[in-house]
Every structure is written in C-alpha cells, then in structure tokens.
Design an enzyme around this catalytic site. Structure first.
Site, PDB file in Angstrom:
ATOM      1  N   LEU A 123       0.819  -1.217   0.000  1.00 39.64           N
ATOM      2  CA  LEU A 123       0.000   0.000   0.000  1.00 39.64           C
ATOM      3  C   LEU A 123       0.850   1.264   0.000  1.00 39.64           C
ATOM      4  O   LEU A 123       1.765   1.403   0.806  1.00 39.64           O
ATOM      5  CB  LEU A 123      -0.909  -0.019   1.239  1.00 39.64           C
ATOM      6  CG  LEU A 123      -1.833   1.193   1.427  1.00 39.64           C
ATOM      7  CD1 LEU A 123      -3.194   0.742   1.963  1.00 39.64           C
ATOM      8  CD2 LEU A 123      -1.229   2.226   2.374  1.00 39.64           C
ATOM      9  N   ASP A 168       0.614   8.714   1.695  1.00 37.48           N
ATOM     10  CA  ASP A 168       1.031  10.106   1.493  1.00 37.48           C
ATOM     11  C   ASP A 168       2.335  10.311   0.723  1.00 37.48           C
ATOM     12  O   ASP A 168       3.317   9.614   0.969  1.00 37.48           O
ATOM     13  CB  ASP A 168       1.271  10.794   2.840  1.00 37.48           C
ATOM     14  CG  ASP A 168       0.214  10.514   3.865  1.00 37.48           C
ATOM     15  OD1 ASP A 168      -0.798   9.891   3.531  1.00 37.48           O
ATOM     16  OD2 ASP A 168       0.416  10.906   5.018  1.00 37.48           O
ATOM     17  N   ARG A 174       1.990  14.772  14.260  1.00 32.65           N
ATOM     18  CA  ARG A 174       2.786  14.159  13.186  1.00 32.65           C
ATOM     19  C   ARG A 174       2.808  14.986  11.905  1.00 32.65           C
ATOM     20  O   ARG A 174       2.046  15.912  11.734  1.00 32.65           O
ATOM     21  CB  ARG A 174       2.259  12.754  12.885  1.00 32.65           C
ATOM     22  CG  ARG A 174       0.803  12.679  12.515  1.00 32.65           C
ATOM     23  CD  ARG A 174       0.415  11.226  12.199  1.00 32.65           C
ATOM     24  NE  ARG A 174      -1.009  11.105  11.974  1.00 32.65           N
ATOM     25  CZ  ARG A 174      -1.908  10.812  12.918  1.00 32.65           C
ATOM     26  NH1 ARG A 174      -1.532  10.607  14.165  1.00 32.65           N
ATOM     27  NH2 ARG A 174      -3.192  10.738  12.621  1.00 32.65           N
TER      28      ARG A 174
HETATM   29  C1  FRU Z   1      -2.132  10.547   6.509  1.00 35.44           C
HETATM   30  C2  FRU Z   1      -1.361   9.804   7.590  1.00 35.44           C
HETATM   31  C3  FRU Z   1      -0.374  10.712   8.274  1.00 35.44           C
HETATM   32  C4  FRU Z   1       0.635   9.739   8.812  1.00 35.44           C
HETATM   33  C5  FRU Z   1       0.686   8.706   7.709  1.00 35.44           C
HETATM   34  C6  FRU Z   1       0.934   7.303   8.167  1.00 35.44           C
HETATM   35  O1  FRU Z   1      -2.642   9.694   5.544  1.00 35.44           O
HETATM   36  O2  FRU Z   1      -2.258   9.231   8.516  1.00 35.44           O
HETATM   37  O3  FRU Z   1      -0.927  11.557   9.251  1.00 35.44           O
HETATM   38  O4  FRU Z   1       1.887  10.323   9.028  1.00 35.44           O
HETATM   39  O5  FRU Z   1      -0.560   8.774   7.048  1.00 35.44           O
HETATM   40  O6  FRU Z   1       1.082   6.464   7.072  1.00 35.44           O
END
Ligand code: FRU
Length: 500
Positions: free
Chosen positions: A46, A49, A169
């Site tokens: 998968l 981001d 994050r």
């Molecule tokens: C957004 C997110 C971010 C995180 C990442 C983890 O899609 O949830 O906030 O850093 O994906 O994969």
C-alpha cells in the site's frame, strides 16, 4: 472487498520475509489488472502520502508512505522515487525503514529541505507501547550526494506541548529569513484539529512557537499533513482535516484535503483567511504536499485515495498511486492548478477531431486506456453535454456538463468494478464560468480532469475492463461544438523497476 490483516501481519517487517517469496509477490502484482502506466505506484503493498517532495542534486525527489507487504495500513517505510521532469518517475528503493526505537511502529509522513550539501529529511517516528498507546517523535535523517541515507540517532522533537494529544505528526519544513520553521499536524485535548509551529536556528534544536491561529473554530478532530507557504503574496495553509461532514455539493468524500488562504503572521501565529476550500472535487485525493521548484514555482502532489477505504486492487496485493504533479498559481485572487509545462506536447502529434454534438451518441476515432484528451467547448445550446471515457457496451465513465446549473459532473456508477459504493456515484464541480476547456488525463485505473485551464480539478480512480477503451460524446436538448486533441501516453511509462 476489504482484505482483513491482523495486527501481527500488519507489523511484520519486510526483512523478515523470504526475498524469493517477496519477489513472487511483486511479480504477481506487476501482472495484476489496473496497474497504472504513468502514475507512481508501489511494487506491491500500500502506498499513501507523498513525503519529502523536493529538488536536490539536479532531480526531483518524491518519497511516499509504503507498507510493502499488502494493501493494509501497517508498518510504514519511506520509498524513494526520482524524476528529471515531473513526467517520468523512476524507482530508487527504500529510503527509510522503521528500524530504531523512535520509529519502531512506522516511519510516518514528513518533508525534505536542502541544507548545505545534503537533503535533510524530517519525519514522524511512530511508536506504540504494549497497550498500543502511541508516542510520536519528530526525527531527522539526511540523503547525501552519494545517495546514502543516514538517520540521526535521536529525535529532534520529543513530547507534545500542553493541551495537545499524542496525535502529533507530519512535519513540513521551510526556511525564512535565515531561520528554519516547521508546521506539524496535531490534535488538542478537546479532540479538535490544529497545526503547531516550531522554530530552529540549526535544524537540531527546536522551539515550540504556538499553534496556527485560524478563524475556523472547531474544525475536525485531527489535522494531518499541514503545509504552510506563501504564493505570490498570498499565504496558504494546506491540510487534511479528519472528521468534516458533507456540506451540500462539497466534502462528500469520507476524508478531505484543502486549504485556507489569506494573510499569515509568523510572529503571532494569526491567520486571517477565507473559507476552507477543497483542492480537488473528485473521489480520490488526500494528504497533498507541495515543494518549491528551482524556478520558484510551487508544485503540489497528492495521494490518489481516501484513507480507510478498500479498493478493488486490494485482492491483488497492492493499493493506490500518486496524483500527477500540479503547478499552483494565484490569478485574479483565485488558486489555479495546472500540469507542469513539461507535460505540454506538440500539437502536431495529436489526433484531432471537431464535431457538433447532438442527440445521437458519437464515438470518437481514438481512445485507449492511457492518454491525454483536450477538449474545447463552444456554442453550447444543449442542456447537457456528455463525454464518456473507457466505453465498452454498458460500461463507461461519464463526464457531464450541465449548462443550466453550470456544473461539471463526474459519474463512475458504470465505470466497471465499483469503488466504495457507500461513497455515492457522482462528484460535482460548480463552475465559476461556463465550460470552455477540459484537459483529461486517463491512465489504466484513473481519470484526472483539469477544468477551464486549472480553475478546478477532479481526480478519481476507476476500475474498468481492459477492453473498455472508447470515447463517446452526446448532447441532450440542443447542440455543442466540440474539438478534441488526443495523445497516447504509452511512451512515458513510470519506470517501475523492482528495486528495494
Ligand atoms: C495521513 C497519515 C499521516 C501519517 C501517515 C501514516 O494519511 O495518517 O498523518 O503520518 O498517514 O502512514
């Protein structure tokens, strides 16, 4: 159909898998249906981001969130791709693995910024304890000119400020007046979203400034992937708030990504701005990130999916791709989004056709599953004009211009394998002026529609049969003069080499 992955399966590391077994998986995925031809996509597993989108050492660098083992949100890595021109991307391999106590449960999203000779990478190290409680760390790594990645042994930001939860994050960095700044996605203890600002002189020692003080009030329960920048004198905060409700014709996806724009004061954190506006009106768009190109242009790229939704490719062991990159500009107070100039192709190489659409559907003499189609629209007396893509028999993906309502409607109810049926079948863009022009980018399982020279964009996945390749037009209740230019894009394939 959702494929269920246990926690144990989701937190298995790639290096615990037999390389031959993994090779088999990537080979099977390479031959699976709906693999894209020119969009960045994962070898298997998968993709989510975009991370660390930047220019360094004479190339564009694009990293992405990656769970290598299957179509689940499991243990995340940063995977690295590069491009010379924002058209063809190529795989470089894993950049950052979850292999320290500060990122044991995922190298989460972040950004990149050149400092001196190196490309500095900032990411959130995600950790969980035995009770599965989260502690985030903001971590730093670098890429040097030899192509070597090195992590700093300790995080650069630990802990969360008072009044905020462990949902902290996705640091996005920039440099301004000799100082480094970053904005980080956050949640307040009252379960509302926020974006926090930090500042540093040297990238190592960071100080909390405060939150971005918007006029939005309580706006979702968490903000992910914030990005703060100035464009031609207008300040933008791009972010992906979790927990917004549908509002009329907009915000109908499960999760949303958009921006506020206006005037931001870095001293006080106060942002005077207009309404939150979605960046894309299609079905599949989330977690956009921008970068500044060497010529100063601002380029945005996003994840072509929505969190938590299953997709038809899950059963084949992979999920999701990136959108195409877009250049952002502000023109007459409005945000425009266009493909980079490197996407322009000579007019002589196009197959062209002009016609007056009327009651009878007409098939165009070109089509395919991997092309760009540009359309100029004139003299519309019809109530509705349909442009159907990926047509075969009863299968088609429909773009409708509703002249009276001045709307563009994207309908994927007959596109093939249904996607997230609970999400409804159509998305609508309310146009700011009558339809004049469409630039449509079709790949094997996606459609991106740039409307009226970048006034709006609609991005969606579709999962049609491989023989569904026709393009058909029709007008209802009158006529419309249409001219088409069509380029096959098979030649610009994403270089999907099996590099780990
Ligand atoms: C957004 C997110 C971010 C995180 C990442 C983890 O899609 O949830 O906030 O850093 O994906 O994969």
């Amino acid at each position: 159909m959702a494929v269920h992955w246990t926690r144990e399966e989701r937190y298995r590391r790639l290096d615990s898998v037999d390389p031959e077994e993994y090779d088999e998986l990537t080979k099977a995925v390479a031959n699976a249906p709906w693999r894209q031809k020119y969009h960045v996509q994962p070898l298997a597993g998968l993709l989510n981001d975009p991370n660390g989108f930047s220019w360094y050492n004479g190339q564009y660098h694009l990293f992405y969130q990656w769970f290598p083992l299957g179509p689940a949100h499991g243990l995340k890595y940063w995977y690295h791709t590069v491009s010379d021109n924002l058209v063809t991307f190529e795989n470089k391999g894993i950049a950052l693995s979850p292999d320290t106590p500060y990122d044991s449960h995922g190298v989460y999203s972040g950004s990149a910024l050149q400092a001196g000779e190196d490309l500095m990478l900032f990411y959130t190290g995600n950790t969980r304890d035995e009770k599965w409680l989260r502690t985030p760390y903001q971590c730093m790594a670098k890429l040097d000119r030899q192509g070597v990645f090195t992590k700093w042994p300790r995080p650069v930001i630990t802990g969360v400020p008072d009044g905020f939860t462990q949902e902290l994050r996705d640091p996005k960095l920039w440099k301004e007046d000799g100082m480094y700044y970053c904005v980080i996605g956050a949640q307040q203890t009252d379960q509302t979203g926020a974006a926090l600002l930090y500042k540093s002189e040297d990238l190592h020692d960071w100080h909390f400034i405060g939150e971005v003080r918007t006029e939005l009030g309580a706006f979702g329960y968490m903000w992910e992937c914030p990005d703060l920048f100035s464009l031609q004198g207008t300040d933008f905060l791009v972010f992906s708030p979790l927990g917004l409700k549908p509002e009329g014709l907009s915000r109908n996806n499960l999760f949303h990504a958009g921006y506020i724009s206006g005037e931001f004061d870095l001293e006080t954190g106060i942002f005077h701005h207009g309404p939150f506006t979605e960046l894309d009106n299609g079905f599949d768009f989330y977690a956009p990130q921008t970068m500044e190109a060497p010529d100063g242009t601002r380029i945005l790229i996003a994840w072509m999916a929505v969190p938590q939704l299953p997709y038809p490719t899950d059963k084949d062991g992979w999920a999701n791709c990136m959108t195409l990159p877009r250049v952002l500009t502000v023109e007459e107070g409005r945000l425009k989004q266009r493909l980079p100039a490197s996407w322009n192709k000579p007019a002589e190489q196009a197959a062209t056709m002009e016609l007056t659409a009327a009651g009878q559907p007409e098939l165009l003499p070109f089509g395919g599953d991997c092309y760009e189609l540009q359309t100029d629209v004139q003299d519309v007396t019809a109530d509705e004009v349909h442009i159907d893509l990926r047509v075969r028999g009863l299968e088609y993906t429909r773009i409708t211009y509703d002249r009276n309502a001045q709307q563009l409607i994207f309908d994927r109810s007959r596109s093939g394998e249904p996607v997230n049926a609970s999400e409804g079948h159509a998305r609508i863009t309310v146009l700011s002026r009558p339809l004049q022009q469409l630039r449509i980018l079709v790949d094997v399982s996606s459609v991106e529609i740039f409307i009226n020279d970048g006034d709006a964009v609609m991005t969606s996945r579709i999962f049609p049969g491989e023989d569904s390749t026709g393009i058909r037009v029709q007008a209802e209740g009158g006529t419309a003069k249409l001219s088409f230019r069509h380029w096959t894009l098979d030649g610009i394939a994403f270089k999907n080499e099996r590099i780990l």
